[in-house]
Structures are given as structure tokens and as C-alpha cells.
Design an enzyme around this catalytic site. Structure first.
Site, PDB file in Angstrom:
ATOM      1  N   HIS A 197       0.849  -1.211   0.000  1.00  0.00           N
ATOM      2  CA  HIS A 197       0.000   0.000   0.000  1.00  0.00           C
ATOM      3  C   HIS A 197       0.871   1.243   0.000  1.00  0.00           C
ATOM      4  O   HIS A 197       0.610   2.209  -0.696  1.00  0.00           O
ATOM      5  CB  HIS A 197      -0.848   0.150   1.271  1.00  0.00           C
ATOM      6  CG  HIS A 197      -1.478  -1.076   1.745  1.00  0.00           C
ATOM      7  ND1 HIS A 197      -2.195  -1.894   0.913  1.00  0.00           N
ATOM      8  CD2 HIS A 197      -1.531  -1.637   2.984  1.00  0.00           C
ATOM      9  CE1 HIS A 197      -2.650  -2.896   1.621  1.00  0.00           C
ATOM     10  NE2 HIS A 197      -2.257  -2.783   2.872  1.00  0.00           N
ATOM     11  N   GLU A 439       2.408 -16.757 -23.374  1.00  0.00           N
ATOM     12  CA  GLU A 439       3.364 -16.948 -22.280  1.00  0.00           C
ATOM     13  C   GLU A 439       3.656 -18.418 -22.011  1.00  0.00           C
ATOM     14  O   GLU A 439       4.331 -18.763 -21.049  1.00  0.00           O
ATOM     15  CB  GLU A 439       2.908 -16.215 -21.012  1.00  0.00           C
ATOM     16  CG  GLU A 439       1.442 -16.316 -20.690  1.00  0.00           C
ATOM     17  CD  GLU A 439       1.009 -15.431 -19.518  1.00  0.00           C
ATOM     18  OE1 GLU A 439       1.836 -14.769 -18.896  1.00  0.00           O
ATOM     19  OE2 GLU A 439      -0.192 -15.434 -19.228  1.00  0.00           O
ATOM     20  N   ASN A 462       7.473 -12.604 -18.660  1.00  0.00           N
ATOM     21  CA  ASN A 462       7.809 -13.098 -17.317  1.00  0.00           C
ATOM     22  C   ASN A 462       7.551 -14.599 -17.253  1.00  0.00           C
ATOM     23  O   ASN A 462       8.370 -15.372 -16.755  1.00  0.00           O
ATOM     24  CB  ASN A 462       6.970 -12.400 -16.241  1.00  0.00           C
ATOM     25  CG  ASN A 462       7.090 -10.888 -16.301  1.00  0.00           C
ATOM     26  OD1 ASN A 462       8.031 -10.379 -16.904  1.00  0.00           O
ATOM     27  ND2 ASN A 462       6.156 -10.184 -15.712  1.00  0.00           N
ATOM     28  N   ASP A 463       6.400 -14.995 -17.759  1.00  0.00           N
ATOM     29  CA  ASP A 463       6.087 -16.426 -17.753  1.00  0.00           C
ATOM     30  C   ASP A 463       6.716 -17.148 -18.929  1.00  0.00           C
ATOM     31  O   ASP A 463       7.121 -18.304 -18.798  1.00  0.00           O
ATOM     32  CB  ASP A 463       4.567 -16.635 -17.762  1.00  0.00           C
ATOM     33  CG  ASP A 463       4.014 -16.521 -16.357  1.00  0.00           C
ATOM     34  OD1 ASP A 463       4.597 -17.159 -15.452  1.00  0.00           O
ATOM     35  OD2 ASP A 463       3.025 -15.806 -16.160  1.00  0.00           O
ATOM     36  N   ARG A 473      10.246 -18.442 -11.744  1.00  0.00           N
ATOM     37  CA  ARG A 473      10.466 -16.991 -11.666  1.00  0.00           C
ATOM     38  C   ARG A 473      10.511 -16.470 -10.242  1.00  0.00           C
ATOM     39  O   ARG A 473      10.910 -15.335 -10.005  1.00  0.00           O
ATOM     40  CB  ARG A 473       9.415 -16.235 -12.501  1.00  0.00           C
ATOM     41  CG  ARG A 473       7.994 -16.389 -12.012  1.00  0.00           C
ATOM     42  CD  ARG A 473       7.001 -15.838 -13.027  1.00  0.00           C
ATOM     43  NE  ARG A 473       6.548 -14.503 -12.688  1.00  0.00           N
ATOM     44  CZ  ARG A 473       5.509 -13.907 -13.266  1.00  0.00           C
ATOM     45  NH1 ARG A 473       4.844 -14.513 -14.237  1.00  0.00           N
ATOM     46  NH2 ARG A 473       5.144 -12.720 -12.916  1.00  0.00           N
ATOM     47  N   CYS A 510       4.016  -7.366 -22.733  1.00  0.00           N
ATOM     48  CA  CYS A 510       3.672  -6.731 -21.452  1.00  0.00           C
ATOM     49  C   CYS A 510       4.450  -7.304 -20.275  1.00  0.00           C
ATOM     50  O   CYS A 510       4.168  -6.970 -19.126  1.00  0.00           O
ATOM     51  CB  CYS A 510       2.174  -6.799 -21.190  1.00  0.00           C
ATOM     52  SG  CYS A 510       1.548  -8.470 -21.038  1.00  0.00           S
TER      53      CYS A 510
HETATM   54  C1  PEP Z   1       3.987 -12.100 -17.823  1.00  0.00           C
HETATM   55  O1  PEP Z   1       3.919 -13.292 -17.517  1.00  0.00           O
HETATM   56  O2  PEP Z   1       4.908 -11.623 -18.514  1.00  0.00           O
HETATM   57  C2  PEP Z   1       2.954 -11.169 -17.362  1.00  0.00           C
HETATM   58  C3  PEP Z   1       2.936  -9.914 -17.771  1.00  0.00           C
HETATM   59  O3  PEP Z   1       2.032 -11.638 -16.493  1.00  0.00           O
HETATM   60  P1  PEP Z   1       2.273 -11.814 -14.910  1.00  0.00           P
HETATM   61  O4  PEP Z   1       3.593 -11.210 -14.588  1.00  0.00           O
HETATM   62  O5  PEP Z   1       1.113 -11.152 -14.258  1.00  0.00           O
HETATM   63  O6  PEP Z   1       2.236 -13.309 -14.772  1.00  0.00           O
HETATM   64 MG    MG Z   2       2.083 -14.105 -16.794  1.00  0.00          MG
END
Ligand code: PEP
Ligand code: MG
Length: 599
Positions: A197, A439, A462-463, A473, A510
Site C-alpha cells: 500500500h 506466455e 515473465n512467464d 520466476r 507486457c
Molecule cells: C507475464 O507473464 O509476462 C505477465 C505480464 O504476467 P504476470 O507477470 O502477471 O504473470
Molecule cells: Mg504471466
């Protein structure tokens, strides 16, 4: 505990950038030692119960006032204060304390501490991660009651009349609503991470903050002089003259940089040879919309919607979701919002949903798989998204899609919801764009088969990196193997872009990779159409895009793809960036010796 008055540097998590320099206001914590008093006679016991009740009432009043004072930008936090009010009235705390006073003839503080201790032990046994997480709330409420018992209900925040740096063990929204933020130059807390927060509120108000410092509320004494460097995640207690001088220079440079960069943040991300890249922001709360617009976002490329399911003990209603999505769509005032459907499971646990324990949760019932199993939860969310689409530019995006069968199943549910809403004559956008996150490596392999069924792709690196390189991760032991520049990752990005473009749909990214300014020229060269990132990264990313040529980077991207290892790609990138754009990248910004592409 620090004994001398000398300079001390502490490192934490930079939660909101910028540098603040000034005196500390240390919010009181619960006294380390509580006094025990034995009460003689029934009258004394009843007086003590009355004293406890007064403290409970004063706490209730303070919490209710704080809730009622929440400005519209903080409204989503009211449930935290509601939870505090519920704890206050819980029989485990209030009733149990009264009983202990009467049964054992002890003072209110001692009884309360005992009741809280019992609750803590009971909570520690609970399997549910949400309830266990509420322990901090129980402690917060208990501290508040103890302060009232000691006649110190006011923690010093309400009547601020000089500029201070607030130092606290933890800050709840109830604390922050009590303060006039125009007197607060910075925040430092023991607890919290980059999405706490405190972090979100500090970012929204552009106040430098460092969190997760563990013991700073014990180290700093009232009136100590502090430097808070929210960009580097550092706090200096009682700096020497020379340190102070250094940070003052940095503070000025940062303020200048922030003004300059922000002033240009609204210029489009267009390369020197006229290629336009869409730059959007990732958000987790509706309150972030104003900040992301300030930082130059052209829309929201990823609205993670897990917050509703993680933060509250009951599932959100359709109406609650609808109001929230509608507010985001309206606040964006014509710019698009990409609402990702629930991505629960893996490392994110829903409080109101009992998930069976899994040996490999990252490979388990997560995201779209979970939604296709728990259809009622999925449909509630889709109804809310569709209804919100009547109020702005809304896109829907399914996470973790692994193949065409799963996508068609998800689209069938969306179609069913559309029909139901149409039958009820509810308004929604019939042209709502439907996209998927790429992903999972299998989705990359069949990207050409997926593309005809969607309006856009968004690569979740990320995934995708986690699943393609088999790197957990969230496991720090393999973090050094998490390589965005691994040739496999780059080839996958290229493959997805080619499949998307062959079908005539835009391809976005993203994951965290998209906000790394060092990678942006390469991503541009690989043909991505939109990048979505943490809002704070936007001005610099736009700056980089405006300084490079699309033509050149198409060629350099082809060359980058010829290297066999991440280290060689990183070395190539470092060379190209350092020689072509010395004004944009300092050598220390680039990949160091090992050069494997990690940050
Ligand atoms: C990703 O996996 O790159 C992603 C943007 O989703 P999250 O990080 O919410 O899993
Ligand atoms: Mg993801």
C-alpha cells in the site's frame, strides 16, 4: 540499536523514486514491554473493563473517521479499514480481553496482549494464506487500541505542521488518510514490497519511499536527520556533511531530470525514421490510472485483476468488478484498457477460493485453466468486463492460453455471456477486442493457428521465460539463469510477431522485458507494435524510441538473432548501444562482464 549519532546507510526496496532530505517523524510502535497490573476488588475490575471499552470505542471512531475521509482516489482501500473494524469487534479480541480482565483480575493492556497472542497462535495454524496474512492487521488494530489505552491515540500524523519524513514499522491506508500529505517529504517502513500500500500510495502522490527496511523504525530516533533515496532504495541516517552534499546534488539532478523527462513524456514514441510504437502501462489498481497518464501512457496494456481476489476474503461481485472496470475505462478518457481475466493459481492465491495443494503450482490449475474449471467466477468477471466496455475502449485478454482448443473454449464462454447480456438488453461494446497472452511455449509453436481467432497478441515474457527456460520466476536460486536475451526467447518473440503480422493482428509485449530501455531498440527491430510496462519506465522508453531508427534496428535484430548464447547477444547489444547512443546509455547501464542479459 544504534548507540552513536554517526552516519548509517540502510538498504531496502525503492518503492517510489526521488530523493527526500529532512527530519524523521517516527510513528510509535507497540511498547516493547507492557506493564502487568493485578486488580484488587470487583470495582477495580469493572473500571478496567470500562477503560478497555473506551479505548475500543476511540479506536472505532478513529477508524470510521479514516474510512469516511478516504478521497475518491483511495476508495478501493476502504475494505482494509473495514477489515480492521471487523477485527476490532471480533470476539477473539474484544470479548476475550474483557473475559480475561474479569477472570484473572488483570489490567486491560495485559489482557489484550494475551488475547492477541492467542489469536496469533490460532492464526499461525490456519492453512489459508489470506487469513494468515491478516495477522499483520490484527497487530495493527491491537497497537491502535494500546495507544488509546495509554492515552496516545494520536500517533502524531493528524496535526502535522512541519515537513517530515515518516518512519513507521508499517503504514496502513488508515494511517495515510490521517495525514496531510503536503507535509510528508518521504516514507520509510520496515515492512512492504514494491506493490505494498505504501508503495502504491507514494507513487500515486510522487513522494519518495523506501520500504522493506526491516528494522528502521527501531534504528531511527525522533528528530534524526534522514536521506531517502527512493530510486536507489537507500536511506542514510544522520548523514555526514559530505554525504549530504552528494545527495543534495543528486536530488537536484533528479528533480531536473524528472521535470525534463515528464515534460516530454507525452510526445509520441516515434523513431527517427517514422515508425510508431504504442506505449502502454501495466496497472493493478484503478487508482494508478492518473499516474500512468502523467507518465505518458497511451492506454493500459495490462490490467492485472487479481487484486480483488487476493485482497479480500469473499469473491468480488459482478457489480463491484463492473464499477471498477467502468471507472478505469472512464478515467482513461478514450484511451484503451486491456483487462486481463483472472490469473490466479501459481504463486498467486485467491482468498475466497480453496485451491487444492499442488506439487507444481506454476504448472497447475492456473489462470485460464482455473477460469475454465470455475465457470461461475469466470462468467462473473466477463459480464463485468463486457458491461464496462459500454463506457470506454475496453479489450479483454486471456492469460496462459496454451493452444487453440483452450482459446475456443474461453471464447465460447465469452459468447455465452454476450448472449445473456444481450437478452437482458444490457449495454456492451459489440466490437470488444479479444486477445491472448502468449506466455506458454506451446502457444508460440501454434501462434499461427491462434492468430486467426484473436484481435491481438501480448507476449508475457515473465512467464514465457519461466516456462521456456524452465526457470522458476520466484526461486532466487535459479534467478541467474533467467535470461531475457537467451536466443530461444528472442526466436520465440520473432516467431510470435511473424505469426501475428501474417494474420494482420498487432503484437504487444507486457512482461518486464518491455520496460527495459536497453532492450527496447531490439524489440522495435523484432517488429513489436506495442509495449506495456510499469508507468515509471515510460518516459525513458519513449526517449529511447525517439532516438533510434527502425530500419537500423531491424537489421541489428536480425544480427542479434545469429548469436548462440545470451552472453554474446548481451555483448553485441552493449557494443551497439554504447557506440550509437553514448548520450542515452552510460556504460554502467549496460550489461556488465558476465553479459548474460540479466538486469
Ligand atoms: C507475464 O507473464 O509476462 C505477465 C505480464 O504476467 P504476470 O507477470 O502477471 O504473470
Ligand atoms: Mg504471466
Amino acid at each position: 540499536m544504534r548507540r552513536d549519532n554517526g552516519e548509517k546507510l540502510l538498504k531496502g526496496v525503492g518503492a517510489s523514486p526521488g530523493i527526500a532530505i529532512g527530519r524523521a517523524l517516527v510513528l510509535p510502535r507497540r511498547p516493547a514491554k507492557l506493564a502487568y497490573r493485578y486488580l484488587e476488588g470487583e470495582e477495580a475490575v469493572e473500571r478496567e473493563v470500562a477503560r478497555l471499552d473506551q479505548a475500543l470505542e476511540a479506536t472505532r471512531r478513529a477508524l470510521t473517521d479514516a474510512r469516511d475521509a478516504l478521497g475518491p482516489e483511495m476508495k478501493d482501500y476502504s475494505y482494509i479499514i473495514e477489515a480492521h473494524l471487523m477485527i476490532l469487534d471480533d470476539k477473539l479480541i474484544a470479548e476475550r480481553s474483557r473475559r480475561l480482565i474479569r477472570e484473572q483480575g488483570i489490567n486491560a493492556e495485559w489482557a489484550l496482549a494475551q488475547a492477541v497472542g492467542e489469536a496469533q497462535r490460532a492464526f499461525a495454524q490456519v492453512k489459508d494464506a489470506y487469513l494468515r496474512g491478516r495477522l499483520a492487521d490484527v497487530e495493527y488494530v491491537c497497537d491502535h487500541i494500546l495507544r488509546n489505552l495509554a492515552g496516545q491515540g494520536d500517533n502524531g500524523l493528524a496535526g502535522l505542521r512541519e515537513k517530515v519524513i515518516v518512519v513507521a514499522h508499517d503504514l496502513s491506508p488508515a494511517d495515510t488518510t490521517q495525514m496531510d500529505l503536503s507535509w510528508v517529504m518521504g516514507f520509510v517502513t520496515d515492512m512492504g514490497g514494491p506493490t505494498s500500500h505504501t508503495a502504491i500510495m507514494a507513487q500515486a502522490k510522487a513522494i519518495p519511499a523506501v520500504v522493506g527496511l526491516e528494522r528502521i523504525s527501531l534504528e531511527v530516533r525522533a528528530g534524526d536527520f534522514l536521506i531517502v533515496d527512493g530510486s536507489a532504495g537507500e536511506v542514510v541516517i544522520n548523514p555526514e556533511e559530505e554525504t549530504l552534499h552528494r545527495y543534495r546534488e543528486r536530488q537536484e539532478a533528479y528533480a531536473l531530470y524528472a521535470r525534463e523527462v515528464l515534460a516530454r513524456a507525452h510526445l509520441p514514441a516515434e523513431t527517427s525514421d517514422g515508425c510508431r510504437l504504442g506505449i502502454e502501462a501495466n496497472i493493478e489498481l484503478a487508482e494508478e490510472v492518473e499516474t500512468v497518464l502523467t507518465y505518458g501512457a497511451e492506454g493500459v496494456g495490462l490490467y492485472r485483476t487479481e487484486f480483488f481476489y487476493i485482497a479480500q476474503p469473499v469473491l468480488p461481485s459482478e457489480e463491484e468488478l463492473y464499477q471498477n472496470f467502468k471507472s478505469v475505462a472512464q478515467r482513461l478518457d478514450g484511451s484503451p484498457v486491456t483487462i486481463r481475466t483472472l490469473d490466479i493459481g501459481g504463486d498467486k492465491f485467491a482468498s475466497a477460493v480453496e485451491l487444492a495443494p499442488e506439487i507444481n503450482p506454476a504448472l497447475g490449475l492456473r489462470a485460464i485453466r482455473f477460469c475454465l474449471k470455475e465457470r461461475h467466477i469466470f462468467k462473473t468477471q466477463l459480464r463485468a468486463i463486457l458491461r464496462a466496455s459500454a463506457h470506454g475502449r475496453v479489450r479483454v485478454m486471456f492469460p496462459l492460453v496454451s493452444g487453440v482448443g483452450e482459446l475456443l473454449e474461453a471464447k465460447a464462454v465469452l459468447e455465452e455471456v454476450r448472449r445473456e447480456l444481450a437478452a437482458q438488453e444490457a449495454a456492451f461494446d459489440p466490437e470488444l477486442e479479444v486477445g491472448i497472452m502468449i506466455e506458454v511455449p506451446s502457444a508460440v509453436a501454434v501462434a499461427d493457428l491462434l492468430a486467426p481467432h484473436v484481435d491481438f497478441f501480448s507476449i508475457g515474457t515473465n512467464d514465457l521465460i519461466q516456462y521456456s527456460l524452465a526457470i522458476d520466476r520466484v526461486n532466487e536460486h535459479v534467478a541467474h539463469l533467467y535470461q531475457p536475451l537467451h536466443p530461444a526467447v528472442l526466436r520465440m518473440v520473432r516467431q510470435v510477431v511473424e505469426a501475428g503480422h501474417a494474420a494482420g493482428i498487432p503484437v504487444a509485449m507486457c512482461g518486464e522485458m518491455a520496460g527495459d530501455p536497453r532492450l527496447v531498440p531490439l524489440l522495435l527491430g523484432l517488429g513489436l507494435d506495442r509495449l506495456s510496462m510499469n508507468a515509471l519506465a515510460i518516459p525513458r522508453v519513449k526517449e529511447v524510441v525517439r532516438s533510434v531508427s527502425c530500419e537500423v534496428w531491424r537489421r541489428l535484430a536480425r544480427q542479434a538473432l545469429t548469436y548462440p548464447t545470451a552472453a554474446e547477444v548481451a555483448a553485441f547489444m552493449s557494443r551497439e548501444l554504447a557506440t550509437r547512443y553514448p548520450e542515452l546509455f552510460e556504460p554502467q547501464d549496460l550489461w556488465p562482464g558476465r553479459g548474460d542479459g540479466r538486469r
